[in-house]
Design an enzyme around this catalytic site. Structure first.
Site, PDB file in Angstrom:
ATOM      1  N   HIS A   1       0.832  -1.210   0.000  1.00 24.53           N
ATOM      2  CA  HIS A   1       0.000   0.000   0.000  1.00 24.53           C
ATOM      3  C   HIS A   1       0.866   1.259   0.000  1.00 24.53           C
ATOM      4  O   HIS A   1       1.911   1.295   0.636  1.00 24.53           O
ATOM      5  CB  HIS A   1      -1.028   0.005   1.138  1.00 24.53           C
ATOM      6  CG  HIS A   1      -0.477   0.014   2.528  1.00 24.53           C
ATOM      7  ND1 HIS A   1      -0.266   1.181   3.233  1.00 24.53           N
ATOM      8  CD2 HIS A   1      -0.103  -0.985   3.363  1.00 24.53           C
ATOM      9  CE1 HIS A   1       0.191   0.886   4.442  1.00 24.53           C
ATOM     10  NE2 HIS A   1       0.308  -0.425   4.548  1.00 24.53           N
TER      11      HIS A   1
ATOM     12  N   HIS B   1       2.838   4.156  12.620  1.00 23.67           N
ATOM     13  CA  HIS B   1       1.644   4.888  13.099  1.00 23.67           C
ATOM     14  C   HIS B   1       1.992   5.891  14.210  1.00 23.67           C
ATOM     15  O   HIS B   1       1.102   6.557  14.724  1.00 23.67           O
ATOM     16  CB  HIS B   1       0.540   3.942  13.614  1.00 23.67           C
ATOM     17  CG  HIS B   1      -0.042   3.061  12.557  1.00 23.67           C
ATOM     18  ND1 HIS B   1      -1.315   2.536  12.638  1.00 23.67           N
ATOM     19  CD2 HIS B   1       0.461   2.611  11.381  1.00 23.67           C
ATOM     20  CE1 HIS B   1      -1.563   1.784  11.569  1.00 23.67           C
ATOM     21  NE2 HIS B   1      -0.488   1.821  10.795  1.00 23.67           N
TER      22      HIS B   1
ATOM     23  N   GLU C   1      -5.316   1.131   2.409  1.00 30.07           N
ATOM     24  CA  GLU C   1      -5.087   0.119   3.458  1.00 30.07           C
ATOM     25  C   GLU C   1      -5.272   0.714   4.843  1.00 30.07           C
ATOM     26  O   GLU C   1      -5.877   0.096   5.721  1.00 30.07           O
ATOM     27  CB  GLU C   1      -3.682  -0.487   3.316  1.00 30.07           C
ATOM     28  CG  GLU C   1      -3.501  -1.813   4.061  1.00 30.07           C
ATOM     29  CD  GLU C   1      -3.220  -1.683   5.549  1.00 30.07           C
ATOM     30  OE1 GLU C   1      -3.443  -2.647   6.283  1.00 30.07           O
ATOM     31  OE2 GLU C   1      -2.782  -0.606   5.989  1.00 30.07           O
ATOM     32  N   GLU C   2      -4.761   1.920   5.021  1.00 27.73           N
ATOM     33  CA  GLU C   2      -4.797   2.520   6.357  1.00 27.73           C
ATOM     34  C   GLU C   2      -6.188   2.994   6.764  1.00 27.73           C
ATOM     35  O   GLU C   2      -6.395   3.439   7.880  1.00 27.73           O
ATOM     36  CB  GLU C   2      -3.791   3.679   6.462  1.00 27.73           C
ATOM     37  CG  GLU C   2      -2.328   3.275   6.272  1.00 27.73           C
ATOM     38  CD  GLU C   2      -1.762   2.379   7.372  1.00 27.73           C
ATOM     39  OE1 GLU C   2      -2.528   1.936   8.252  1.00 27.73           O
ATOM     40  OE2 GLU C   2      -0.552   2.112   7.328  1.00 27.73           O
TER      41      GLU C   2
ATOM     42  N   ASP D   1       4.614  -6.031   4.484  1.00 24.55           N
ATOM     43  CA  ASP D   1       3.940  -4.990   5.256  1.00 24.55           C
ATOM     44  C   ASP D   1       3.875  -5.397   6.730  1.00 24.55           C
ATOM     45  O   ASP D   1       2.960  -5.008   7.444  1.00 24.55           O
ATOM     46  CB  ASP D   1       2.531  -4.769   4.682  1.00 24.55           C
ATOM     47  CG  ASP D   1       1.850  -3.520   5.221  1.00 24.55           C
ATOM     48  OD1 ASP D   1       2.569  -2.601   5.657  1.00 24.55           O
ATOM     49  OD2 ASP D   1       0.609  -3.477   5.214  1.00 24.55           O
TER      50      ASP D   1
ATOM     51  N   ASP E   1      -0.566   4.309   0.690  1.00 23.22           N
ATOM     52  CA  ASP E   1      -1.133   5.328   1.593  1.00 23.22           C
ATOM     53  C   ASP E   1      -0.465   5.220   2.960  1.00 23.22           C
ATOM     54  O   ASP E   1       0.149   4.203   3.288  1.00 23.22           O
ATOM     55  CB  ASP E   1      -2.653   5.176   1.728  1.00 23.22           C
ATOM     56  CG  ASP E   1      -3.082   3.836   2.328  1.00 23.22           C
ATOM     57  OD1 ASP E   1      -2.443   2.812   2.043  1.00 23.22           O
ATOM     58  OD2 ASP E   1      -4.066   3.814   3.106  1.00 23.22           O
TER      59      ASP E   1
ATOM     60  N   ASP F   1       5.972   1.621   6.879  1.00 27.04           N
ATOM     61  CA  ASP F   1       4.574   1.211   6.644  1.00 27.04           C
ATOM     62  C   ASP F   1       3.919   2.135   5.643  1.00 27.04           C
ATOM     63  O   ASP F   1       3.358   3.145   6.036  1.00 27.04           O
ATOM     64  CB  ASP F   1       3.837   1.221   7.991  1.00 27.04           C
ATOM     65  CG  ASP F   1       2.412   0.712   7.905  1.00 27.04           C
ATOM     66  OD1 ASP F   1       2.056   0.120   6.880  1.00 27.04           O
ATOM     67  OD2 ASP F   1       1.654   0.913   8.879  1.00 27.04           O
TER      68      ASP F   1
HETATM   69  N1  BES Z   1       1.257  -2.836   8.107  1.00 25.04           N
HETATM   70  C1  BES Z   1       0.209  -2.690   9.036  1.00 25.04           C
HETATM   71  C2  BES Z   1      -0.189  -3.976   9.702  1.00 25.04           C
HETATM   72  C3  BES Z   1       0.873  -4.678  10.501  1.00 25.04           C
HETATM   73  C4  BES Z   1       1.902  -4.003  11.103  1.00 25.04           C
HETATM   74  C5  BES Z   1       0.787  -6.033  10.647  1.00 25.04           C
HETATM   75  C6  BES Z   1       2.864  -4.675  11.818  1.00 25.04           C
HETATM   76  C7  BES Z   1       1.734  -6.693  11.370  1.00 25.04           C
HETATM   77  C8  BES Z   1       2.778  -6.019  11.950  1.00 25.04           C
HETATM   78  C9  BES Z   1      -0.990  -2.090   8.335  1.00 25.04           C
HETATM   79  O1  BES Z   1      -0.634  -0.998   7.526  1.00 25.04           O
HETATM   80  C10 BES Z   1      -1.930  -1.542   9.353  1.00 25.04           C
HETATM   81  O2  BES Z   1      -1.590  -0.633  10.042  1.00 25.04           O
HETATM   82  N2  BES Z   1      -3.135  -2.087   9.400  1.00 25.04           N
HETATM   83  C11 BES Z   1      -4.161  -1.564  10.229  1.00 25.04           C
HETATM   84  C12 BES Z   1      -5.481  -2.120   9.837  1.00 25.04           C
HETATM   85  C13 BES Z   1      -6.287  -1.254   8.916  1.00 25.04           C
HETATM   86  C14 BES Z   1      -7.595  -1.915   8.608  1.00 25.04           C
HETATM   87  C15 BES Z   1      -6.467   0.139   9.409  1.00 25.04           C
HETATM   88  C16 BES Z   1      -3.942  -1.969  11.655  1.00 25.04           C
HETATM   89  O3  BES Z   1      -3.434  -3.074  11.927  1.00 25.04           O
HETATM   90  O4  BES Z   1      -4.309  -1.177  12.507  1.00 25.04           O
HETATM   91 MN    MN Z   2       0.941  -1.392   6.379  1.00 28.32          MN
HETATM   92 MN    MN Z   3      -0.385   0.747   8.901  1.00 30.55          MN
END
Ligand code: BES
Ligand code: MN
Ligand code: MN
Length: 452
Positions: free
Chosen positions: A84, A424, A150-151, A177, A86, A117
């Protein structure tokens, strides 16, 4: 290719990545819609420069999806790379040591929003492709699917995947990711949690009131909301929503033992976070609490007066953003409804409650055997000199399970971040040496996958 062969290219790589990171492609905030598109355009141009075919920017009701393809040899396997472009909002912006969209290298780390990320990891795949083009020989046909939502829940990607199965047809999906345990402890994520996310508004009186004239006689919505939130967990740290644990998978002792055997030091975990103690569901270790147990968090809570100085007010409204991480075999739609029903039942007669389902997504488990996983294991061992440890990560990438099911193939999570990369958070970063190492790992993965 050895990572040292990539060293001469590194200054240019950093320059290109800095350009990509300079675009504030914050998908959650409509004010940045144009910037999100600029990041998609940057990818389109980059794929063009790399000589990819069928480069397409697919419009969606939200942010665009970029696809591209390289190689079309029926005798070779096809790998689909997902990532992703974004990023999360950068705030609180004042806590950044250097501006979030001006990438800066300090102590071998590249600091910027999206450095880890996921722009930095998407970039690894672009440069792996560049190396393959220069080498002339592609071990696999490659397809790319890079999204911009994705975010904020991959809102339009599921439909896109379901409608474009032929376009995305492949023999395996690779996603970079996630993170690894440490630079000297490579790992492969095999489990991701699901997610549901709601926003709650509690309304008491129809306007903000003078807290002297009304305080004590009219219930305060901030207090009512705080009380409701407190009731969502019991003393053992378990979520109190009726039926919530009904479908939570129970792991046998042997599996739990194996899960807990991964290198992990509770003292350094606490130290890194400046915590004196940890707290979670009783009866489970930290690794289990994050990997195989669900959780409920308040992401934000607000209401009333939060400005400078004191204002005596009994607010009309209180708000909270509440999310839950879900595990096998929970269903995120059911869990969302259970949470909403429970909050409704906890609402005192003095208040009105409104709830909005912001997004949700399924958990994902990736197989720990099979051609793709073995190729990933071999690739990590080759480049990082150690067999990768399988880990259940607590984060969510909802599209992982959707792609696995819709395309009928294995997904591997070839992640090069570190937990300490502060994704984040302010001062997100990516270890610079993981760029050449990541590229070498991706190239080795293609080689091993094609040879298997
Ligand atoms: N890359 C992350 C997810 C992640 C980070 C998985 C570290 C395992 C280890 C992804 O970009 C993310 O932040 N996903 C969100 C979910 C989304 C639906 C907003 C999350 O996990 O909060
Ligand atoms: Mn991610
Ligand atoms: Mn993320």
């Amino acid at each position: 290719m050895h990572e040292s062969d990539l060293t001469p290219h590194l200054p240019r790589f950093l320059q290109e990545l800095t350009e990509f990171l300079a675009i504030p492609s914050i998908s959650a905030d409509p004010a940045f819609k144009g910037d999100v598109r600029r990041a998609a355009d940057w990818l389109v141009k980059h794929f063009k420069d790399l000589g990819a075919s069928d480069i397409t920017l697919h419009e969606t009701p939200g942010h665009p999806i970029v696809t591209a393809r390289v190689g079309n040899d029926p005798s070779k396997p096809t790998v689909l790379v997902y990532g992703h472009y974004d990023v999360q909002p950068p705030d609180p912006i004042e806590l950044w040591q250097t501006p979030p969209f001006t990438a800066t290298v300090r102590d071998g780390k590249l600091y910027a929003r999206g450095a880890c990320d996921d722009k930095g990891q998407v970039f690894i795949h672009l440069k792996a492709l560049e190396m393959l083009r220069k080498g002339g020989d592609l071990p696999c046909n490659l397809k790319f699917l890079i999204e911009g939502e994705e975010e904020c829940g991959s809102t339009h990607l599921e439909e896109f995947v379901l409608k474009n199965k032929e376009l995305l047809k492949c023999d395996a999906v690779v996603v970079s990711d996630t993170s690894m345990i440490a630079t000297d402890i490579p790992s492969l994520t095999v489990g991701l949690r699901g997610l549901c996310y709601i926003e709650v508004t509690l309304t008491g009186p129809n306007r903000d009131l003078h807290s002297g004239q009304y305080g004590g006689a009219v219930e305060n919505p901030v207090r009512a909301l705080a009380r409701m939130i407190t009731q969502l967990h019991d003393e053992q740290g378990r979520i109190t929503i009726p039926g919530f644990y009904d479908t939570v998978r129970v792991y046998d002792a042997a599996t739990r033992k194996a899960m807990n055997a991964i290198p992990y030091d509770e003292e350094s975990y606490k130290k890194e976070l400046d915590l004196k103690a940890l707290k979670g569901e009783e009866g489970y270790t930290t690794i289990e609490r994050v990997g195989i147990r669900p959780c409920l968090d308040v992401n934000g809570i607000w209401g009333g007066y939060t400005g400078e100085g004191a204002k005596t007010v009994l607010p009309s409204k209180a708000h909270a953003k509440i999310s839950m991480r879900l595990v096998p075999d929970q269903d995120y739609k059911i869990a969302t409804k259970q949470l909403m029903d429970h909050l409704q039942s906890l609402t005192p007669p003095t208040m009105r409650i409104e709830m909005r389902d912001l997004h949700g997504g399924p958990w994902g488990l990736t197989p720990m055997q099979g051609r793709a996983f073995h190729a990933a294991q071999q690739a990590f061992e080759h480049v990082w000199n150690k067999a990768p440890v399988p880990v259940f990560d607590g984060g969510s990438i909802p599209i992982v399970s959707v792609m696995g099911k819709a395309l009928g193939v294995d997904v591997v999570l070839l992640g090069f971040g570190l937990h300490s990369d502060a994704i984040h958070s302010p001062n997100e970063h990516f270890t610079v040496s993981h760029i050449p190492k990541g590229i070498a790992t991706v190239l080795e993965f293609y080689k091993q996958f094609a040879a298997a």
